[in-house]
Write an enzyme that holds these catalytic residues in place. Structure first.
Site, mmCIF file in Angstrom:
data_model
loop_
_atom_site.group_PDB
_atom_site.id
_atom_site.type_symbol
_atom_site.label_atom_id
_atom_site.label_comp_id
_atom_site.label_asym_id
_atom_site.label_seq_id
_atom_site.Cartn_x
_atom_site.Cartn_y
_atom_site.Cartn_z
ATOM 1 N N HIS A 158 0.855 -1.182 0.000
ATOM 2 C CA HIS A 158 0.000 0.000 0.000
ATOM 3 C C HIS A 158 0.891 1.232 0.000
ATOM 4 C CE1 HIS A 158 -2.973 2.976 1.406
ATOM 5 N NE2 HIS A 158 -3.889 2.132 0.975
ATOM 6 N N ASP B 68 -7.932 -4.750 0.090
ATOM 7 C CA ASP B 68 -8.418 -5.479 -1.084
ATOM 8 C C ASP B 68 -8.170 -6.974 -0.990
ATOM 9 O OD1 ASP B 68 -9.264 -3.137 -2.555
ATOM 10 O OD2 ASP B 68 -7.128 -2.676 -2.763
#
EC number: 2.3.3.16
Length: 382
Positions: free
Chosen positions: A264, A319
């Site tokens: 991320h 996700d």
């Protein structure tokens, strides 16, 4: 004025916000000071919307009124539903269809001539957009399946009503609670690409329909909103192979493939939203008796953790588990990112209003690298 180039605006402060804070070093996310775990487990998505839009958590009386006002705006004009059917028949992608449909909603906005500086009117418009997006998405998916849309049920929550309109069946408590939690987890996340897009549009004092439409466009890009779909497609690929998940990942990495759902831009440890969704995936798996996706994801995470990815600051993000959760709820893979938009619209609207309270047109500059003294030659002499 600094001439230092910051590609991607990396580390550049462009605004101040009271809405959400992300601490990527320790894996912490807060909305207006409230830890995301407390909100996800204890508050409804409607409460979170109220918090983001109004600045505080509502009382029971305030929440009931707010929820009723939101539910009252769910219906979509027949012309807009016809347009959604047309887009579905044409094979349009769900995010593109949502972008078009949200833009079209402005034609039916009762306060379309409101003063752009009337931020209360902007919030009312934002409430209408937020209420109608689930109706549009459910109608689009049903149209793709050759089915008529299901009218919204004002007695159901924002989350439960979407699942009801999507399937025609009222969801059980576990499914409704899980989906509500997923909406809360995705509602806001600092100044990400789509939120910044909405703010840039808002800084021109454009209407909130323009800002949300722009946010959808930014979220549709594979570097921003599509990773949950990528994760699910990888899990399906694993399932279709004759390999166990760990062997599949080993082979994929040797082939130079990237495993989606890891890493991320901000988080250097496991995304706190991923932790919560992992728990909900366990609940859904236990409820249904089907643990396949849970087994795959946990096996992959354990293996990659053993390989030292966490030591390199590459950890599971939201996700990695959201796709499996949505699949367990019966949601088609290419609807995952539109659902992301359905949730994040609340954050986009909140950021637009917050920025417009002390507005300044966002106007960065680029370093010119082209020629500076080109000699013009008339067209017949070139």
């Amino acid at each position: 004025m600094s001439d230092e180039l910051k590609r991607g605006l990396e580390g550049v402060l462009v605004a101040e916000s009271d809405l959400s804070y992300v601490d990527g070093e320790v894996g912490k996310l807060v909305y207006r000071g409230y830890d995301i775990e407390d909100l996800a487990r204890g508050a409804s998505y409607e409460e979170v919307l109220y918090l983001l839009w109004r600045g505080s958590l509502p009382t029971r009386e305030e929440l009931d009124a707010f929820t009723a006002d939101l539910a009252a705006e769910r219906a979509v004009d027949d012309d807009a539903l016809d347009a959604v059917r047309t887009l579905a028949d044409a094979g349009e992608r769900p995010m593109a269809a949502l972008r078009t449909a949200v833009s079209m909603l402005s034609a039916y906005e009762p306060e379309s001539d409101a003063d752009p500086e009337d931020l209360d009117a902007t919030l009312r418009q934002g409430r209408r957009i937020t209420a109608k997006i689930p109706t549009l998405l459910a109608a689009f998916e049903r149209a793709r399946q050759g089915e008529d849309p299901v009218a919204p049920d004002p007695d159901l929550s924002h989350a439960a009503n979407f699942l009801y309109m999507l399937t025609g069946t009222e969801p059980d408590d576990v499914s409704a609670e899980t989906f509500d939690m997923a909406l809360t987890l995705h509602a806001d996340h600092g100044l990400n690409a789509s939120t910044f897009t909405a703010i840039v549009i808002g800084s021109t004092m454009a209407d909130v329909y323009s800002g949300v439409t722009g946010g959808i466009g930014a979220l549709s890009g594979p570097l921003h909103g599509g990773a949950n779909q990528d994760v699910m497609e990888v899990l399906q690929e694993v399932d279709a192979s004759d390999k166990d998940p760990v062997q599949w990942v080993k082979d994929a990495r040797e082939e130079g493939r990237r495993i989606p759902g890891f890493g991320h831009r901000v988080y250097k440890v496991k995304d706190p939203r991923a932790k919560i969704l992992e728990e909900k995936l366990r609940d859904l798996s236990e409820s249904s008796g089907d643990t396949k996706w849970l087994d795959y994801t946990t096996a992959i995470e354990e293996y990659l953790t053993e390989q030292g990815l966490l030591d390199k600051g590459i950890a599971p993000n939201v996700d990695f588990y959201s796709g499996s959760v949505y699949d367990s709820l019966g949601i088609p893979v290419d609807m995952y990112t539109p659902i992301f938009a359905m949730s994040r619209a609340g954050g986009w609207i909140a950021h637009m209003v917050e920025y417009q309270e002390d507005n300044r047109l966002i106007r960065p500059r680029a370093r010119y690298t082209g020629p500076k003294a080109s000699e013009f030659v008339p067209v017949d002499e070139r």
